[in-house]
Design a protein around this motif. Structure first.
Motif, mmCIF file in Angstrom:
data_model
loop_
_atom_site.group_PDB
_atom_site.id
_atom_site.type_symbol
_atom_site.label_atom_id
_atom_site.label_comp_id
_atom_site.label_asym_id
_atom_site.label_seq_id
_atom_site.Cartn_x
_atom_site.Cartn_y
_atom_site.Cartn_z
ATOM 1 N N ARG A 193 0.935 -1.093 -0.241
ATOM 2 C CA ARG A 193 -0.045 -0.164 0.011
ATOM 3 C C ARG A 193 0.605 1.583 0.047
ATOM 4 O O ARG A 193 0.187 2.595 -0.914
ATOM 5 N N ILE B 190 -9.802 -6.490 -6.764
ATOM 6 C CA ILE B 190 -9.312 -4.436 -6.317
ATOM 7 C C ILE B 190 -8.488 -3.989 -5.975
ATOM 8 O O ILE B 190 -7.298 -3.287 -6.791
ATOM 9 N N LEU B 191 -7.834 -5.046 -5.043
ATOM 10 C CA LEU B 191 -6.484 -4.465 -4.427
ATOM 11 C C LEU B 191 -5.421 -4.541 -5.795
ATOM 12 O O LEU B 191 -4.029 -3.361 -6.379
ATOM 13 N N SER C 133 -5.013 -1.325 -7.559
ATOM 14 C CA SER C 133 -5.629 -0.071 -6.741
ATOM 15 C C SER C 133 -4.534 0.387 -6.334
ATOM 16 O O SER C 133 -3.615 0.153 -6.255
ATOM 17 N N PHE D 202 -9.856 3.577 -4.031
ATOM 18 C CA PHE D 202 -9.444 2.587 -4.582
ATOM 19 C C PHE D 202 -9.570 1.169 -3.108
ATOM 20 O O PHE D 202 -9.422 0.113 -3.006
ATOM 21 N N PHE D 203 -8.126 2.035 -2.782
ATOM 22 C CA PHE D 203 -8.100 1.536 -1.282
ATOM 23 C C PHE D 203 -9.229 0.750 0.331
ATOM 24 O O PHE D 203 -10.050 0.033 0.620
ATOM 25 N N GLU E 242 -11.634 -0.857 -1.600
ATOM 26 C CA GLU E 242 -10.810 -2.337 -1.516
ATOM 27 C C GLU E 242 -11.289 -3.691 0.570
ATOM 28 O O GLU E 242 -12.101 -3.919 0.368
#
Length: 380
Positions: free
Chosen positions: A31, A85-86, A89, A94-95, A98
């Motif tokens: 991330r 999605i991750l 992202s 987007f996170f 998720e």
């Protein structure tokens, strides 16, 4: 699928492949490498806990209507979407999406998988048998941790997520083969009413689940800080994870040795021991701190297995037809506590984590004394 062994096989496969999260050792780095700050990471975790808190009871009520299997299937499909999605992202929004999808998955499974297990396994030796099932998660976690080294070195970062998506899809297929349990039609007298469980026991269940949840947060997020405090590289975390996962495999044996009839005594012993080990994490300033680091997750796992039996026994006496709803209510408190804890975690990491470990140690000791000295847990 009426064969008991076939039911267990599906559960074992489900647990094993669900635990193959190949990006777990670098979940934070995945991330942050895509633009998420440390502060935003903790906010994402708080968002996750907040939405689990919001979804817990309504999803538990939905489960009691559509059945355990259907909820588990929907839950795992949501987790599959979250991991897809991750993969794509690259911005905070987007996170967040998720995190919400993951919250849907966790909230649907909370109380559901344990209720499904209880229906299949029954009360006799429940803690020991669920601990054995949990070992399949541990084995999967160990394999994914070892595999991480090779995937991370020979493939690009995205493949850690891709292989996790594949394993999540396989566990989703196992869920599809779960036997659909009988859904008992409920009369008006059997419908869930929150007031029926709104008492001091509910508060204890919620607070205790929150404390157990925080212990895992400290283990999962802050073990690396303990290593840094004794001048060891964070690269040693892979070794620590493997070591405490291997120790965790002893849980069923330990539960079998201590038995499941003296729940008050057992919870007192393991909670007291965990309290001491949390203090030792900040008091031992050398390589020997690895000993409590490796033993603590196993002890917390044993406590969790014993307390899950306490919860199910309580539901049996209360209203077992709404088991998923009631167990979800118990879990709801954990997420409420988590939200507050995660929002201040970044500040704690900037000052000293010692206060967090001391606080949890005191709470574990208080609950060990509470269980042994009161009639909260009734034994046969």
């Amino acid at each position: 699928m009426k064969n008991f062994r076939a039911k267990l096989l599906c559960l074992k496969g489900y647990y094993f492949f669900s635990a193959l999260v190949f990006y777990a050792p670098v979940a934070l780095f995945i991330r942050t490498s895509r633009g998420v700050s440390i502060s935003e990471f903790f906010i994402l975790q708080a968002i996750l806990s907040f939405f689990i808190f919001i979804f817990e009871i309504p999803f538990g009520m939905i489960t009691d209507k559509i059945g355990y299997k259907n909820s588990i299937v929907i839950s795992h499909f949501s987790m599959l979407l979250a991991r897809i999605i991750l993969l794509f992202s690259f911005c905070f929004e987007f996170f967040v999406l998720e995190s919400v999808l993951e919250a849907v998955s966790i909230a649907l499974e909370s109380g559901t998988i344990s209720g499904y297990e209880y229906e299949i396994i029954g009360e006799e030796n429940f803690a020991e048998k669920t601990s054995v099932l949990g070992n399949y998660s541990t084995i999967g976690f160990i394999i994914s941790t070892i595999s991480f080294y090779f995937i991370n070195n020979y493939f690009e970062q995205n493949f850690l997520i891709i292989f996790t998506i594949i394993s999540t899809f396989i566990s989703f297929l196992f869920a599809l083969f779960f036997e659909k349990e009988k859904i008992i039609e409920k009369s008006d007298n059997n419908k869930f009413r929150f007031k029926s469980i709104l008492n001091t026991k509910l508060i204890v269940f919620m607070i205790f689940n929150g404390i157990i949840s925080i212990t895992f947060i400290l283990i999962n997020f802050f073990y690396v800080v303990i290593l840094q405090n004794i001048k060891l590289s964070e690269n040693y975390m892979t070794f620590i994870i493997l070591l405490y996962s291997a120790v965790g495999l002893l849980s069923p044996k330990i539960i079998k040795i201590f038995g499941e009839t003296k729940l008050k005594r057992n919870l007192f012993i393991f909670l007291s021991a965990s309290s001491i080990l949390f203090i030792s994490l900040i008091s031992i300033k050398n390589i020997f701190v690895i000993i409590p680091m490796c033993c603590l997750p196993m002890l917390i796992g044993v406590i969790e297995a014993y307390f899950l039996k306490v919860e199910n026994q309580y539901v049996d006496k209360l209203n077992e037809k709404n088991r998923a709803t009631i167990l979800s209510t118990f879990s709801m408190g954990a997420n409420f506590v988590d939200v507050g804890f995660l929002l201040v975690s970044s500040k704690l990491s900037e000052t000293s984590l010692d206060y967090s470990f001391i606080f949890i140690s005191i709470l574990l000791l208080i609950f060990s004394l509470f269980f042994i000295t009161t009639k909260f847990i009734k034994e046969n």
